[in-house]
Design a protein around this motif. Sequence first.
Motif, PDB file in Angstrom:
ATOM      1  N   ARG A  83     -30.962 -20.560  -1.208  1.00 29.17           N
ATOM      2  CA  ARG A  83     -30.012 -20.235  -0.143  1.00 29.17           C
ATOM      3  C   ARG A  83     -29.175 -18.989  -0.380  1.00 29.17           C
ATOM      4  NH1 ARG A  83     -29.239 -24.053   3.887  1.00 29.17           N
ATOM      5  NH2 ARG A  83     -28.206 -22.258   4.752  1.00 29.17           N
ATOM      6  N   SER A  84     -28.679 -18.787  -1.616  1.00 27.63           N
ATOM      7  CA  SER A  84     -27.805 -17.629  -1.808  1.00 27.63           C
ATOM      8  C   SER A  84     -27.814 -17.149  -3.251  1.00 27.63           C
ATOM      9  CB  SER A  84     -26.365 -17.946  -1.385  1.00 27.63           C
ATOM     10  OG  SER A  84     -25.798 -18.910  -2.249  1.00 27.63           O
ATOM     11  N   MET A  85     -27.549 -15.852  -3.385  1.00 32.05           N
ATOM     12  CA  MET A  85     -27.359 -15.208  -4.683  1.00 32.05           C
ATOM     13  C   MET A  85     -26.096 -14.378  -4.564  1.00 32.05           C
ATOM     14  SD  MET A  85     -30.932 -13.454  -5.725  1.00 32.05           S
ATOM     15  CE  MET A  85     -32.460 -14.349  -5.636  1.00 32.05           C
ATOM     16  N   VAL A  86     -25.318 -14.374  -5.620  1.00 32.40           N
ATOM     17  CA  VAL A  86     -24.143 -13.510  -5.670  1.00 32.40           C
ATOM     18  C   VAL A  86     -24.277 -12.676  -6.940  1.00 32.40           C
ATOM     19  CG1 VAL A  86     -21.629 -13.359  -5.772  1.00 32.40           C
ATOM     20  CG2 VAL A  86     -22.721 -15.215  -4.470  1.00 32.40           C
ATOM     21  N   TRP A  87     -24.251 -11.372  -6.757  1.00 29.59           N
ATOM     22  CA  TRP A  87     -24.276 -10.433  -7.867  1.00 29.59           C
ATOM     23  C   TRP A  87     -22.930  -9.733  -7.883  1.00 29.59           C
ATOM     24  CZ3 TRP A  87     -29.145  -7.628  -5.611  1.00 29.59           C
ATOM     25  CH2 TRP A  87     -30.250  -8.489  -5.645  1.00 29.59           C
ATOM     26  N   GLY A  88     -22.446  -9.343  -9.044  1.00 32.36           N
ATOM     27  CA  GLY A  88     -21.246  -8.525  -9.079  1.00 32.36           C
ATOM     28  C   GLY A  88     -20.281  -8.868 -10.176  1.00 32.36           C
ATOM     29  N   THR A  89     -19.127  -8.226 -10.074  1.00 32.21           N
ATOM     30  CA  THR A  89     -18.033  -8.395 -11.009  1.00 32.21           C
ATOM     31  C   THR A  89     -16.808  -8.806 -10.206  1.00 32.21           C
ATOM     32  OG1 THR A  89     -18.959  -6.652 -12.391  1.00 32.21           O
ATOM     33  CG2 THR A  89     -16.661  -7.244 -12.784  1.00 32.21           C
ATOM     34  N   PRO A  90     -16.341 -10.046 -10.369  1.00 31.95           N
ATOM     35  CA  PRO A  90     -15.175 -10.490  -9.599  1.00 31.95           C
ATOM     36  C   PRO A  90     -14.019  -9.503  -9.716  1.00 31.95           C
ATOM     37  CG  PRO A  90     -16.145 -12.332 -10.771  1.00 31.95           C
ATOM     38  CD  PRO A  90     -16.852 -11.090 -11.259  1.00 31.95           C
ATOM     39  N   LYS A 150     -29.458  -0.817 -19.286  1.00 32.60           N
ATOM     40  CA  LYS A 150     -28.179  -1.301 -19.800  1.00 32.60           C
ATOM     41  C   LYS A 150     -27.081  -1.348 -18.746  1.00 32.60           C
ATOM     42  CE  LYS A 150     -29.134   0.217 -24.472  1.00 32.60           C
ATOM     43  NZ  LYS A 150     -28.745   1.112 -25.562  1.00 32.60           N
ATOM     44  N   HIS A 151     -27.254  -0.618 -17.655  1.00 35.94           N
ATOM     45  CA  HIS A 151     -26.235  -0.579 -16.616  1.00 35.94           C
ATOM     46  C   HIS A 151     -26.805  -1.186 -15.346  1.00 35.94           C
ATOM     47  CE1 HIS A 151     -23.908   1.935 -19.256  1.00 35.94           C
ATOM     48  NE2 HIS A 151     -24.971   2.696 -19.419  1.00 35.94           N
ATOM     49  N   GLY A 152     -26.007  -2.001 -14.719  1.00 34.93           N
ATOM     50  CA  GLY A 152     -26.477  -2.629 -13.501  1.00 34.93           C
ATOM     51  C   GLY A 152     -25.430  -3.554 -12.930  1.00 34.93           C
ATOM     52  N   ILE A 153     -25.906  -4.550 -12.237  1.00 35.06           N
ATOM     53  CA  ILE A 153     -25.005  -5.494 -11.589  1.00 35.06           C
ATOM     54  C   ILE A 153     -25.278  -6.883 -12.155  1.00 35.06           C
ATOM     55  CG2 ILE A 153     -26.551  -5.826  -9.603  1.00 35.06           C
ATOM     56  CD1 ILE A 153     -23.914  -5.866  -7.880  1.00 35.06           C
ATOM     57  N   ASN A 154     -24.207  -7.587 -12.491  1.00 37.13           N
ATOM     58  CA  ASN A 154     -24.338  -8.919 -13.084  1.00 37.13           C
ATOM     59  C   ASN A 154     -24.717  -9.955 -12.037  1.00 37.13           C
ATOM     60  OD1 ASN A 154     -23.498  -8.107 -15.696  1.00 37.13           O
ATOM     61  ND2 ASN A 154     -21.379  -8.138 -14.993  1.00 37.13           N
ATOM     62  N   VAL A 155     -25.540 -10.899 -12.451  1.00 35.77           N
ATOM     63  CA  VAL A 155     -25.834 -12.055 -11.607  1.00 35.77           C
ATOM     64  C   VAL A 155     -24.663 -13.016 -11.790  1.00 35.77           C
ATOM     65  CG1 VAL A 155     -27.403 -13.972 -11.161  1.00 35.77           C
ATOM     66  CG2 VAL A 155     -28.320 -11.738 -11.866  1.00 35.77           C
ATOM     67  N   TYR A 156     -23.962 -13.303 -10.715  1.00 38.58           N
ATOM     68  CA  TYR A 156     -22.795 -14.177 -10.780  1.00 38.58           C
ATOM     69  C   TYR A 156     -23.187 -15.638 -10.535  1.00 38.58           C
ATOM     70  CZ  TYR A 156     -18.153 -16.053  -9.975  1.00 38.58           C
ATOM     71  OH  TYR A 156     -17.009 -16.804 -10.049  1.00 38.58           O
ATOM     72  N   SER A 157     -23.967 -15.867  -9.451  1.00 41.62           N
ATOM     73  CA  SER A 157     -24.396 -17.237  -9.159  1.00 41.62           C
ATOM     74  C   SER A 157     -25.705 -17.228  -8.370  1.00 41.62           C
ATOM     75  CB  SER A 157     -23.316 -17.999  -8.376  1.00 41.62           C
ATOM     76  OG  SER A 157     -23.155 -17.438  -7.089  1.00 41.62           O
ATOM     77  N   LEU A 158     -26.435 -18.337  -8.498  1.00 47.33           N
ATOM     78  CA  LEU A 158     -27.690 -18.538  -7.779  1.00 47.33           C
ATOM     79  C   LEU A 158     -27.680 -19.936  -7.183  1.00 47.33           C
ATOM     80  CD1 LEU A 158     -30.083 -17.279 -10.597  1.00 47.33           C
ATOM     81  CD2 LEU A 158     -29.524 -16.035  -8.516  1.00 47.33           C
ATOM     82  N   ASP A 159     -28.042 -20.056  -5.935  1.00 47.83           N
ATOM     83  CA  ASP A 159     -28.175 -21.353  -5.276  1.00 47.83           C
ATOM     84  C   ASP A 159     -29.527 -21.358  -4.574  1.00 47.83           C
ATOM     85  OD1 ASP A 159     -27.883 -23.805  -4.032  1.00 47.83           O
ATOM     86  OD2 ASP A 159     -26.424 -23.090  -2.559  1.00 47.83           O
TER      87      ASP A 159
END
Length: 180
Positions: A94-101, A82-91
Amino acid sequence: MARALPGDDLVRAPTFNATRAITVGAPPERIWPWLVQVGVRRAGWYSYDLLDNLGHPSARRIRPEWQDLEPGDVLAMSPDGKHGINVYSLDYPRSMVWGTPGDTTWVWQLDPQPDGTTRLLTRIRARIRWSPTSIAFSALLEVADFWMIRKMLAGLRERAEQNVTSGEWQDTWQPANASS
């Protein structure tokens, strides 16, 4: 380290900002599935399993059931998932962004090189709000980040390179949401 990466704008004036990189003897498409399947109760983190995967060994192969990852999903970091890091974007690939803005981002950038290798970069940016608890957390983050991320990068490299040399990879694999 000064280079801008996707997601840098999501955490302004971070109090923790760490960039790490490694060269992997495989193209981005062969590293990507290893990154997609990370998480507790999934493939693990390819690091110190006793510390970051509840003592379970990190995966040694690509698992199709762990390849569906979408923005909004949570990469579990707790035993209950239940606790972790959100997937923000995937390209892909080339790139992945995880987190909370505004709070934290963890970015993965896969840069193909002319010789067929990939420069794999990761950057963690966090805005720590100071309190007695956060000072202890910050100290732990500073110390643990270097060793854990270093081990994770080496684990990713080992798996992706072994996969390439063993011929186990299926060149036709692509995530369902990849554009042609």
